[in-house]
Design a protein around this motif. Structure first.
Motif, PDB file in Angstrom:
ATOM      1  N   GLY A 176      25.307 -30.433 -21.095  1.00 17.47           N
ATOM      2  CA  GLY A 176      24.945 -30.866 -22.396  1.00 17.47           C
ATOM      3  C   GLY A 176      25.416 -29.540 -23.157  1.00 17.47           C
ATOM      4  N   ASP A 177      25.705 -29.780 -24.553  1.00 21.49           N
ATOM      5  CA  ASP A 177      26.002 -28.740 -25.421  1.00 21.49           C
ATOM      6  C   ASP A 177      25.001 -27.786 -25.562  1.00 21.49           C
ATOM      7  OD1 ASP A 177      24.510 -30.190 -27.096  1.00 21.49           O
ATOM      8  OD2 ASP A 177      26.323 -30.531 -28.648  1.00 21.49           O
ATOM      9  N   GLN A 178      23.881 -28.075 -25.064  1.00 27.94           N
ATOM     10  CA  GLN A 178      22.508 -27.034 -25.364  1.00 27.94           C
ATOM     11  C   GLN A 178      22.177 -26.483 -24.113  1.00 27.94           C
ATOM     12  OE1 GLN A 178      19.324 -29.436 -27.214  1.00 27.94           O
ATOM     13  NE2 GLN A 178      20.631 -30.412 -28.741  1.00 27.94           N
ATOM     14  N   GLU A 212      31.045 -33.621 -22.180  1.00 25.01           N
ATOM     15  CA  GLU A 212      29.918 -32.602 -22.924  1.00 25.01           C
ATOM     16  C   GLU A 212      29.215 -33.397 -23.780  1.00 25.01           C
ATOM     17  OE1 GLU A 212      29.958 -28.722 -25.895  1.00 25.01           O
ATOM     18  OE2 GLU A 212      31.342 -28.563 -24.137  1.00 25.01           O
ATOM     19  N   TYR A 213      28.173 -33.812 -23.434  1.00 25.17           N
ATOM     20  CA  TYR A 213      27.197 -34.595 -24.447  1.00 25.17           C
ATOM     21  C   TYR A 213      26.150 -33.741 -25.285  1.00 25.17           C
ATOM     22  CZ  TYR A 213      23.678 -33.740 -20.831  1.00 25.17           C
ATOM     23  OH  TYR A 213      23.040 -33.018 -19.671  1.00 25.17           O
ATOM     24  N   GLU A 214      25.786 -34.355 -26.295  1.00 21.64           N
ATOM     25  CA  GLU A 214      25.035 -33.718 -27.136  1.00 21.64           C
ATOM     26  C   GLU A 214      23.663 -33.688 -26.969  1.00 21.64           C
ATOM     27  OE1 GLU A 214      25.269 -35.934 -30.994  1.00 21.64           O
ATOM     28  OE2 GLU A 214      27.531 -34.992 -31.021  1.00 21.64           O
ATOM     29  N   GLY A 215      23.117 -32.598 -26.298  1.00 20.19           N
ATOM     30  CA  GLY A 215      21.613 -32.576 -25.720  1.00 20.19           C
ATOM     31  C   GLY A 215      21.701 -31.296 -24.693  1.00 20.19           C
ATOM     32  N   TYR A 221      20.050 -38.282 -20.794  1.00 23.64           N
ATOM     33  CA  TYR A 221      21.372 -38.068 -21.106  1.00 23.64           C
ATOM     34  C   TYR A 221      22.121 -38.552 -19.813  1.00 23.64           C
ATOM     35  CZ  TYR A 221      19.584 -35.519 -24.953  1.00 23.64           C
ATOM     36  OH  TYR A 221      18.761 -34.899 -26.030  1.00 23.64           O
ATOM     37  N   ARG A 245      33.627 -35.093 -26.016  1.00 24.41           N
ATOM     38  CA  ARG A 245      32.247 -35.143 -26.090  1.00 24.41           C
ATOM     39  C   ARG A 245      31.748 -36.468 -26.470  1.00 24.41           C
ATOM     40  NH1 ARG A 245      30.520 -29.888 -28.065  1.00 24.41           N
ATOM     41  NH2 ARG A 245      28.794 -30.881 -29.404  1.00 24.41           N
ATOM     42  N   GLY A 247      27.749 -38.407 -27.160  1.00 21.12           N
ATOM     43  CA  GLY A 247      26.251 -38.319 -27.357  1.00 21.12           C
ATOM     44  C   GLY A 247      25.736 -39.607 -26.612  1.00 21.12           C
TER      45      GLY A 247
END
Length: 249
Positions: A176-178, A212-215, A221, A245, A247
């Protein structure tokens, strides 16, 4: 009123090795009986089945013929102490998988093809699934590593991979990107560790998809990417997908 869907029943077996003292619960979701098929072996079986609840997802994929014929097996980690010990590139655990679990599965599933298997995991078991693919390439040609803890032990995995070149296996690495927090030295985050593992594997000849997912570091996810990741790993062998990427779907 809609009828409730029937609950998916998985076979439960205990596999033990008196030599090493290992004893683990293994759950099976079988493919068609007596037909040639692959094995998808998931570490952290409790997380995948009880927390992520992926059995309905996989059952649907099988019924829709969205994947090649496959049997899914899930190995429990027993407890958190054993999980931390086994899923940090433990050679004794690797021997238990290769010398006990795989031969046992070969006996249990008559149509199982030797080798050509997929190994999967998340977080620490995502690290170890990739490590097992390096250690036993004749068994595991495909690896699903979801937010793998590649930061572990000063990025031990990346250093090990460099010694295994060339690498011809196929890897799906997601993060995750976070996932930017650093819990302990050396100061490498989850996302940095996965990016570095991707670069090393790619440079050594492996076929790698970096997702790379958003989260953040979260089961929802990992569940969301299952169909796409398994499809890419098992059915799209001639196509190499570049970094991207994605989501939630």
């Amino acid at each position: 009123m809609a009828k409730a869907k029937p609950q998916i029943k998985l076979e439960e077996h205990t596999v033990s090795d008196p030599v090493t003292g290992y004893s683990r619960l293994v759950r099976l979701l079988r493919g068609p009986a007596d037909e040639p098929q692959r094995l998808c072996l998931f570490l952290d079986g409790e997380h995948y089945l009880q927390k992520m609840k992926i059995a309905p997802v996989l059952d649907d994929l099988l019924k829709r013929s969205a994947l090649p014929l496959v049997t899914f097996a899930f190995i429990d980690h027993l407890n958190m102490q054993a999980r931390e010990q086994d899923y940090t590139c433990n050679s004794q655990f690797g021997s238990f998988i290769s010398e006990k679990i795989l031969p046992w599965l070969q006996q249990q599933v008559s149509g199982l093809r030797p080798g050509n298997h997929l190994i999967g995991g998340l977080s620490l078991s995502g690290l170890t699934s990739a490590w097992l693919a390096l250690q036993y390439p004749d068994h595991f040609c495909y690896c699903l590593s979801q937010s793998g803890s590649f930061w572990w032990n000063d990025q031990f995995f990346a250093k090990t991979a460099a010694k295994r070149a060339p690498i011809s296996s196929r890897f799906w690495l997601s993060v995750g990107d976070q996932e930017t927090e650093v819990d302990e030295p050396p100061e490498v985050s989850q996302i940095e560790g996965v990016k570095n593992a991707h670069q090393v594997l790619n440079s050594l000849g492996a076929t790698v998809h970096y997702n790379e997912y958003e989260g953040g570091h979260d089961l929802k996810y990992w569940r969301a990417e299952l169909e796409q990741s398994l499809n890419w790993l098992l059915t799209d062998e001639k196509t190499k997908i570049g970094p991207r990427r994605m989501g939630l779907v």
